[in-house]
Motif scaffolding. Structure first.
Motif, PDB file in Angstrom:
ATOM      1  N   LEU A 140      15.983 -14.531  21.318  1.00 51.67           N
ATOM      2  CA  LEU A 140      16.037 -13.766  20.079  1.00 51.67           C
ATOM      3  C   LEU A 140      15.587 -14.596  18.884  1.00 51.67           C
ATOM      4  CD1 LEU A 140      19.423 -11.858  20.498  1.00 51.67           C
ATOM      5  CD2 LEU A 140      17.125 -10.931  20.698  1.00 51.67           C
ATOM      6  N   THR A 141      14.855 -13.951  17.979  1.00 51.88           N
ATOM      7  CA  THR A 141      14.450 -14.580  16.726  1.00 51.88           C
ATOM      8  C   THR A 141      15.178 -13.943  15.546  1.00 51.88           C
ATOM      9  OG1 THR A 141      12.548 -13.086  16.570  1.00 51.88           O
ATOM     10  CG2 THR A 141      12.175 -15.248  17.567  1.00 51.88           C
ATOM     11  N   PHE A 142      15.842 -12.808  15.770  1.00 52.07           N
ATOM     12  CA  PHE A 142      16.628 -12.101  14.764  1.00 52.07           C
ATOM     13  C   PHE A 142      17.901 -11.591  15.425  1.00 52.07           C
ATOM     14  CE2 PHE A 142      12.377 -11.749  13.012  1.00 52.07           C
ATOM     15  CZ  PHE A 142      12.599 -11.969  11.660  1.00 52.07           C
ATOM     16  N   TRP A 143      18.867 -11.211  14.613  1.00 55.93           N
ATOM     17  CA  TRP A 143      20.089 -10.612  15.138  1.00 55.93           C
ATOM     18  C   TRP A 143      19.740  -9.281  15.778  1.00 55.93           C
ATOM     19  CZ3 TRP A 143      24.760 -13.002  15.084  1.00 55.93           C
ATOM     20  CH2 TRP A 143      24.885 -14.119  14.264  1.00 55.93           C
ATOM     21  N   ARG A 144      20.303  -8.979  16.936  1.00 59.20           N
ATOM     22  CA  ARG A 144      20.094  -7.680  17.568  1.00 59.20           C
ATOM     23  C   ARG A 144      21.201  -7.434  18.577  1.00 59.20           C
ATOM     24  NH1 ARG A 144      14.873  -4.507  19.800  1.00 59.20           N
ATOM     25  NH2 ARG A 144      16.062  -2.920  20.853  1.00 59.20           N
ATOM     26  N   ASP A 145      21.758  -6.258  18.539  1.00 58.49           N
ATOM     27  CA  ASP A 145      22.785  -5.832  19.492  1.00 58.49           C
ATOM     28  C   ASP A 145      23.931  -6.846  19.601  1.00 58.49           C
ATOM     29  OD1 ASP A 145      21.280  -3.557  19.966  1.00 58.49           O
ATOM     30  OD2 ASP A 145      20.332  -4.381  21.758  1.00 58.49           O
ATOM     31  N   GLY A 146      24.357  -7.406  18.465  1.00 56.41           N
ATOM     32  CA  GLY A 146      25.484  -8.330  18.465  1.00 56.41           C
ATOM     33  C   GLY A 146      25.143  -9.731  18.930  1.00 56.41           C
ATOM     34  N   LYS A 147      23.900 -10.005  19.209  1.00 54.32           N
ATOM     35  CA  LYS A 147      23.468 -11.340  19.638  1.00 54.32           C
ATOM     36  C   LYS A 147      22.806 -12.052  18.465  1.00 54.32           C
ATOM     37  CE  LYS A 147      24.033 -10.697  24.212  1.00 54.32           C
ATOM     38  NZ  LYS A 147      24.669 -11.534  25.152  1.00 54.32           N
ATOM     39  N   ALA A 148      22.898 -13.378  18.459  1.00 54.31           N
ATOM     40  CA  ALA A 148      22.376 -14.191  17.361  1.00 54.31           C
ATOM     41  C   ALA A 148      20.991 -14.746  17.695  1.00 54.31           C
ATOM     42  CB  ALA A 148      23.329 -15.349  17.098  1.00 54.31           C
ATOM     43  N   PRO A 149      20.215 -15.100  16.668  1.00 55.45           N
ATOM     44  CA  PRO A 149      18.941 -15.761  16.911  1.00 55.45           C
ATOM     45  C   PRO A 149      19.146 -17.010  17.757  1.00 55.45           C
ATOM     46  CG  PRO A 149      19.107 -15.124  14.618  1.00 55.45           C
ATOM     47  CD  PRO A 149      20.450 -14.878  15.241  1.00 55.45           C
TER      48      PRO A 149
END
Length: 111
Positions: A11-20
């Protein structure tokens, strides 16, 4: 593509509760939905720096006149460095400090 094929993405951005920086497994046929939020794991992340070549020998433009009092701080920085202020000092200086430097430098030249 067989059912159950997944691709690991970072990930490079926050998404679905996950961090970069977190790694997620994405169904291979859904990778296109993650573009912009993640890169394939193992890929280098974009640095944000321009890859366009620049002409390092191109001189900075020199202003011909002192900026107006209400000019932007960047114009004052450019002018101050063109009349002798160290670029490192100019980058850290406030607009008021730049104006004081210019006033002190040009006052000596007028005397």
């Amino acid at each position: 593509m067989a059912d159950g094929d997944t691709v690991k993405m970072t990930l490079t951005f926050w998404r679905d509760g996950k961090a970069p920086g977190d790694t997620v497994e994405v169904p291979a046929d859904e990778v296109h939905r993650w573009k912009g939020f993640a890169v394939l794991a193992g890929d280098s992340t974009p640095s944000g720096e321009s890859t366009t070549p620049t002409d390092a020998t191109k001189p900075e433009p020199k202003p011909s006149a002192q900026p107006a009092d209400n000019a932007k701080v960047d114009e004052w920085r450019l002018y101050a460095t063109s009349i002798g202020m160290e670029p490192d000092k100019a980058e850290k200086a406030t607009k008021a400090e730049l104006q004081d430097f210019v006033a002190g430098t040009t006052a000596g030249a007028q005397a």
